[in-house]
Design a protein around this motif. Sequence first.
Motif, PDB file in Angstrom:
ATOM      1  N   ILE A 137      28.076  51.873  15.712  1.00 43.23           N
ATOM      2  CA  ILE A 137      28.620  50.637  15.139  1.00 43.23           C
ATOM      3  C   ILE A 137      27.769  50.051  14.009  1.00 43.23           C
ATOM      4  CG2 ILE A 137      29.728  50.056  17.318  1.00 43.23           C
ATOM      5  CD1 ILE A 137      27.490  48.003  17.797  1.00 43.23           C
ATOM      6  N   SER A 138      28.432  49.296  13.143  1.00 43.05           N
ATOM      7  CA  SER A 138      27.702  48.480  12.171  1.00 43.05           C
ATOM      8  C   SER A 138      28.384  47.108  12.042  1.00 43.05           C
ATOM      9  CB  SER A 138      27.651  49.190  10.812  1.00 43.05           C
ATOM     10  OG  SER A 138      28.949  49.422  10.311  1.00 43.05           O
ATOM     11  N   GLY A 139      29.014  46.663  13.116  1.00 41.91           N
ATOM     12  CA  GLY A 139      29.769  45.409  13.103  1.00 41.91           C
ATOM     13  C   GLY A 139      31.182  45.712  12.660  1.00 41.91           C
ATOM     14  N   GLU A 140      31.389  45.671  11.368  1.00 42.13           N
ATOM     15  CA  GLU A 140      32.567  46.267  10.748  1.00 42.13           C
ATOM     16  C   GLU A 140      32.022  47.414   9.901  1.00 42.13           C
ATOM     17  OE1 GLU A 140      35.726  45.199  11.109  1.00 42.13           O
ATOM     18  OE2 GLU A 140      35.500  43.144  11.855  1.00 42.13           O
ATOM     19  N   GLY A 141      32.798  48.460   9.740  1.00 45.24           N
ATOM     20  CA  GLY A 141      32.322  49.555   8.904  1.00 45.24           C
ATOM     21  C   GLY A 141      33.192  50.778   9.110  1.00 45.24           C
ATOM     22  N   GLY A 142      33.145  51.674   8.147  1.00 44.19           N
ATOM     23  CA  GLY A 142      33.933  52.890   8.273  1.00 44.19           C
ATOM     24  C   GLY A 142      33.461  53.944   7.290  1.00 44.19           C
ATOM     25  N   MET A 143      34.199  55.040   7.240  1.00 44.44           N
ATOM     26  CA  MET A 143      33.816  56.122   6.340  1.00 44.44           C
ATOM     27  C   MET A 143      35.038  56.987   6.035  1.00 44.44           C
ATOM     28  SD  MET A 143      30.877  58.989   6.883  1.00 44.44           S
ATOM     29  CE  MET A 143      31.523  59.731   8.382  1.00 44.44           C
ATOM     30  N   LEU A 144      35.138  57.359   4.754  1.00 43.85           N
ATOM     31  CA  LEU A 144      36.136  58.357   4.361  1.00 43.85           C
ATOM     32  C   LEU A 144      35.429  59.690   4.219  1.00 43.85           C
ATOM     33  CD1 LEU A 144      39.090  58.963   3.377  1.00 43.85           C
ATOM     34  CD2 LEU A 144      38.190  58.718   1.059  1.00 43.85           C
ATOM     35  N   VAL A 145      36.008  60.720   4.830  1.00 45.10           N
ATOM     36  CA  VAL A 145      35.490  62.081   4.697  1.00 45.10           C
ATOM     37  C   VAL A 145      36.464  62.855   3.820  1.00 45.10           C
ATOM     38  CG1 VAL A 145      35.028  64.233   5.927  1.00 45.10           C
ATOM     39  CG2 VAL A 145      34.342  62.044   6.929  1.00 45.10           C
ATOM     40  N   ILE A 146      35.912  63.558   2.841  1.00 45.96           N
ATOM     41  CA  ILE A 146      36.745  64.357   1.947  1.00 45.96           C
ATOM     42  C   ILE A 146      36.338  65.815   2.131  1.00 45.96           C
ATOM     43  CG2 ILE A 146      37.447  64.749  -0.460  1.00 45.96           C
ATOM     44  CD1 ILE A 146      35.642  61.601  -0.016  1.00 45.96           C
ATOM     45  N   ASN A 147      37.237  66.594   2.742  1.00 51.06           N
ATOM     46  CA  ASN A 147      36.928  68.012   2.961  1.00 51.06           C
ATOM     47  C   ASN A 147      37.541  68.906   1.900  1.00 51.06           C
ATOM     48  OD1 ASN A 147      35.445  67.645   5.440  1.00 51.06           O
ATOM     49  ND2 ASN A 147      37.410  67.176   6.410  1.00 51.06           N
ATOM     50  N   ASP A 148      38.604  68.407   1.263  1.00 50.27           N
ATOM     51  CA  ASP A 148      39.242  69.170   0.194  1.00 50.27           C
ATOM     52  C   ASP A 148      38.608  68.732  -1.125  1.00 50.27           C
ATOM     53  OD1 ASP A 148      40.891  70.038  -1.870  1.00 50.27           O
ATOM     54  OD2 ASP A 148      42.699  69.929  -0.629  1.00 50.27           O
ATOM     55  N   ILE A 149      37.849  69.637  -1.722  1.00 50.45           N
ATOM     56  CA  ILE A 149      37.039  69.234  -2.879  1.00 50.45           C
ATOM     57  C   ILE A 149      37.873  68.771  -4.073  1.00 50.45           C
ATOM     58  CG2 ILE A 149      34.874  70.456  -2.358  1.00 50.45           C
ATOM     59  CD1 ILE A 149      35.941  72.727  -4.144  1.00 50.45           C
ATOM     60  N   ARG A 150      39.165  69.098  -4.080  1.00 49.00           N
ATOM     61  CA  ARG A 150      40.026  68.586  -5.154  1.00 49.00           C
ATOM     62  C   ARG A 150      40.018  67.067  -5.217  1.00 49.00           C
ATOM     63  NH1 ARG A 150      45.828  70.622  -3.687  1.00 49.00           N
ATOM     64  NH2 ARG A 150      44.957  70.195  -1.639  1.00 49.00           N
TER      65      ARG A 150
END
Length: 380
Positions: free
Chosen positions: A191-204
């Motif tokens: 946790i970081s309180g509120e927080g998130g992450m986008l993961v990009i696996n397709d290099i395009r």
Amino acid sequence: MDKIGFNKPYLTGNEISYINEVFISGKLSGNGKFTRMCQDWFCYKYGFKKCLLTTSCTDALEMAAILIDIKPGDEIILPSYTFVSTANPFLLRGAKLVFVDSREDHPGMDESSIESLITSNTKAIVAVHYGGVACDMDLIMDIATRHQLLVIEDAAQAIDGYYIGNDGVMRALGSIGHLAAFSFHETKNIISGEGGMLVINDIRFVNRAEIIWEKGTNRSSFYRGEIDKYGWVDIGSSFLPSEIIASILWAQLEQIHDIQKTRMNIWSNYYKNLSNRLHKIYCRGPIIPHYSTNNAHMFYIVCNNIETRTKIIEKLKMNNINAVFHYLSLHSSPFFLDKHDGRILVNSEFYSNCLLRLPFFYGLKNEDQLLIANIIINEI
Ligand SMILES: *Cc1c(COP(=O)(O)O)cnc(C)c1O
């Protein structure tokens, strides 16, 4: 005040010193040292191609919707038994939402009914790993490849969870779809309180993701020295969290092994206390498919009907214990009901009525877990 609350955010103790380090550094805004340390760590540990921290998982999914160029009329296939943030980001871009039922054995999406919902307007499948339990990703990726669709994993609850493929290889959840979104909201494992992450696996999608993240500018390449001035090159918004948030996340990542081990013990302890007693009250425990690991995000029981669930919630409440149900199916929500195509999603409705989540947090005591189990089974 509840004697045993539903959730209690766990802090490792190092958060405050890293926040202090950020203060001293004089760089409080985003995309600094802690942001990069977290992003690099995730890529290294889980095999993600590219990570961008965001202020929430909702934001990460909004970025995903922009990134895959959702236009009015595009269709998105997603489960009904999920949080509104799986749906809203796509609706905001004008997509038509096509809801899938849950599996019978598990609240996660019924992969086998996806293919019949595909039309020439279908653009993407949003695979939600409910409770950190993997969707059948071989099946979903195969459908997506054959129909040229994109796959976005809503891995909000799925940190440190793995999918075991038909080839026997374990792949981290979030590393399989073209894109994936994680949450570090205080109710998740890390946790970081509120927080998130986008993961990009397709290099395009990597370059444009950075631009959307930085308000539609190419500031990230400017910082890397790839260009000598930066400017407005695309649509975007402010999706990046401050270094203060990233420093909290870093303190958590340093302890992820301990956090996950502790949560797993809590999960196993519930399972031990409940699994062979639940049939006495016509309920059952969670089922984890053979192709998924367990990341100990939550512990739930499934009741035979809503009356049993209400009785259990009330009994626990009388003992100042807070157990909660989960999603109300999105397809039959007040907002969406008149937009839904009318298909009846029996399993999603069943889990809306019958699933009960038990208190779950780092620091939950064994004796409290036993107390909860005994109250549920009616032996107290
Ligand atoms: C928590 C959650 C979200 C939203 O996460 P935020 O970080 O609060 O935006 C989205 N989808 C699912 C499945 C979630 O559990």
